[in-house]
Write an enzyme that holds these catalytic residues in place. Structure first.
Site, PDB file in Angstrom:
ATOM      1  N   GLU A 189       3.736   1.651  -7.487  1.00  0.00           N
ATOM      2  CA  GLU A 189       3.298   0.303  -7.850  1.00  0.00           C
ATOM      3  C   GLU A 189       4.393  -0.462  -8.601  1.00  0.00           C
ATOM      4  O   GLU A 189       4.668  -1.626  -8.296  1.00  0.00           O
ATOM      5  CB  GLU A 189       2.026   0.382  -8.706  1.00  0.00           C
TER       6      GLU A 189
ATOM      7  N   SER B 259       0.219   4.481   0.188  1.00  0.00           N
ATOM      8  CA  SER B 259      -0.100   5.449   1.234  1.00  0.00           C
ATOM      9  C   SER B 259      -0.038   4.837   2.632  1.00  0.00           C
ATOM     10  O   SER B 259       0.113   5.546   3.619  1.00  0.00           O
ATOM     11  CB  SER B 259      -1.514   5.991   1.012  1.00  0.00           C
ATOM     12  N   GLY B 260      -0.192   3.508   2.701  1.00  0.00           N
ATOM     13  CA  GLY B 260      -0.298   2.855   4.007  1.00  0.00           C
ATOM     14  C   GLY B 260      -1.643   3.102   4.660  1.00  0.00           C
ATOM     15  O   GLY B 260      -1.847   2.782   5.831  1.00  0.00           O
ATOM     16  N   GLU B 261      -2.571   3.683   3.895  1.00  0.00           N
ATOM     17  CA  GLU B 261      -3.866   4.067   4.461  1.00  0.00           C
ATOM     18  C   GLU B 261      -5.057   3.455   3.723  1.00  0.00           C
ATOM     19  O   GLU B 261      -6.201   3.798   4.030  1.00  0.00           O
ATOM     20  CB  GLU B 261      -4.029   5.597   4.462  1.00  0.00           C
TER      21      GLU B 261
ATOM     22  N   SER C 220       0.854  -1.202   0.000  1.00  0.00           N
ATOM     23  CA  SER C 220       0.000   0.000   0.000  1.00  0.00           C
ATOM     24  C   SER C 220       0.883   1.244   0.000  1.00  0.00           C
ATOM     25  O   SER C 220       1.567   1.514   0.985  1.00  0.00           O
ATOM     26  CB  SER C 220      -0.905  -0.004   1.230  1.00  0.00           C
TER      27      SER C 220
END
Lengths: 201, 201, 201, 201
Positions: C168, C95-97, C93
């Protein structure tokens, strides 16, 4: 061993499931079915979502809606676009509490799109926030012993249709019946559906 | 319009499908079902394959086989390994002629693995090369008018269950009944299946 | 028009991406990469998850881990079993979100399994709860004008690699490099990987 | 062990892949890229197909084409309609010989749709029947020892990027660069792409 050669559990399970489908058909709330049909026919884009085997039922329905000529997408597939205001999102969830699906249902409502849920549980997270709720009853509360089963060793309910089986199959059959309903209402022929069916398989 | 408010096509379609499931159950060839069950229980790895909605039915079965504790894979999914000699490949194809599935069936036989096919058509490409064939009858040959339907405007067969609907649902219900059969034979409890069910949904 | 015949944007984009990959390689935190490799080699089962194109990168990695002989699964695919304590869950991910992935990350931690995240953002929901975080830098903060581009009409950064493209692809290349790392460490040969590669395609 | 702590194979692999991307960019046949871009912009519907990791690259491209506003579908996904005459089918296959993809390519030509193939091998089954072929070179013929690698124990080519890795990543980066090319040609902004990006993840 006679029982196994006879595959009695196989036959009993199929009959148990068929009987449940008939029960679901007889108890259908016609108003909510009509709302679902009207919602589908009046929406710009339709999105299907569900987790696990309920997700497979929702995809089987999505494929037929495509054959019917609708702009229809499965949430999570590659080319599924953003949901917008004039769209209808249809969730399939027996409990109405599948976390990922309930979260997406909440997002759908925030966007302002219409939300329909096929569930066994009207008083669930998804049931409460949906514009349209069609109840498809799932597993019986008590442990049923299958009555047509003439062997001494009886088969209890959960072994005839474990986990969410009863809901998943009933939801699939109901959704296929909605296709039938829309074919009759719109006069769509099987040939028209076939023309949209992929030959890439 | 009375018919539409009553959603009679929806109810008729569900009853038509349920009746067909009961017919399939009553005509099952027990020998081939037992061969399928024995094949599954005796194989190192099991692979499911099917195109379109038959593919969805094959996935629903694969998921339950995983819940039962089998090493099971869906052809075409990301981490599905190579098929080998001691493996069982199960194809779901109403016609038995779906090109991609028939090709893979041929490869499976060349590798030396066992091939089982769920189909309406024993005398098909897949039917002829398979070690195990379970017949699940599909759509009736003639145009059936649904008899329980008490409206003046009758619904013909294809609109009650267009294209491969009848086969796809019957195959799914049959495969779920095979799970029931294996639970009874092995004494597996629903709790054991639940333990293997993902909570990531 | 000269620019279009020359496809300069195509060439500039490929060079821009390749340069970013080299930058990521030069800034890699070796400690976290080693933790990831050790985590993979020491876990009973490995689960990959990610949404959208990050999900595709995670699947490409999962497929290679299968070729390496690991017990590896993609979250959301049909026969993926329940995550357990001795397992490693790897999230991709930028954004990590990503809400669904962050939710599943939380469930993974509650179950007691190990969580690794490939992200651009250490100080994110996923970054904070993960046992292992590998930073793969994504898009530059400012609008970069590509320097090798010798046309009068310059191409700004977002058009060279829109949305999450840079993360990505960099994550995918990094994860493929982790496969290379494990092949060197374990002495695995390409022939061994090939043996596990499906011929069903 | 110094080598492992340094993760030199990881870094070498990333640089090896980045160098290959630059090589592919410098050798691109601009004519065929322009044909691909023109083909995409002039088709009614676009279909992407590929097996395994080439399939993942084709999906990543399909998702961006959707963000660009094209009517784009992935072969094999749930709501993918029938291919027709005015459509473009794009295959991604390193060898150009992947059986299922080559078969579908043949069907596409019979239907009368346009076929484009991204491949390393112009003189392949897919290469020969395609209207547009874009060559993306894959793995080097000989066993290359990576030169930037300053350890005594050298890493040979297959371990730096085993099996189809080099083609799959290069094809993905090339296809993302085609998105960049189309953004520049049409003046599409990143904001427009973002608007079509799902928030259901």
């Amino acid at each position: 061993m006679k029982t196994e050669k006879e595959c009695e559990a196989t036959v009993a399970s199929m009959n148990f499931i068929a009987d449940h489908i008939k029960k679901v058909a007889s108890e259908l709330d016609k108003g909510s079915v009509t709302d679902l049909v009207t919602g589908i026919m009046g929406s710009k884009k339709i999105f299907l979502m569900g987790a696990g085997r309920s997700g497979l039922a929702s995809r089987a329905f999505a494929m037929r809606l495509m054959h019917m000529g609708f702009n229809v997408y499965v949430v999570g597939e590659t080319t599924t676009p953003a949901v917008q205001q004039d769209d209808l999102v249809i969730a399939v969830s027996g409990s109405g509490e599948t976390p990922s699906i309930a979260n997406l249902g909440g997002i759908a409502k925030k966007i302002g799109s219409k939300l329909a849920t096929i569930t066994s549980n009207k008083d669930s997270t998804l049931g409460r926030i949906s514009d349209i709720v069609v109840i498809v009853p799932g597993r019986p509360k008590e442990d049923v012993i299958y009555e047509d089963y003439h062997e001494r060793r009886m088969i209890g309910y959960p072994q005839l249709a474990p986990l969410g089986t009863i809901f998943e199959i009933s939801a699939l059959v109901f959704l296929d019946a909605v296709i039938s309903e829309m074919m009759v209402r719109t006069g769509a022929s099987e040939a028209e559906l076939k023309k949209r069916h992929t030959v890439f398989e």
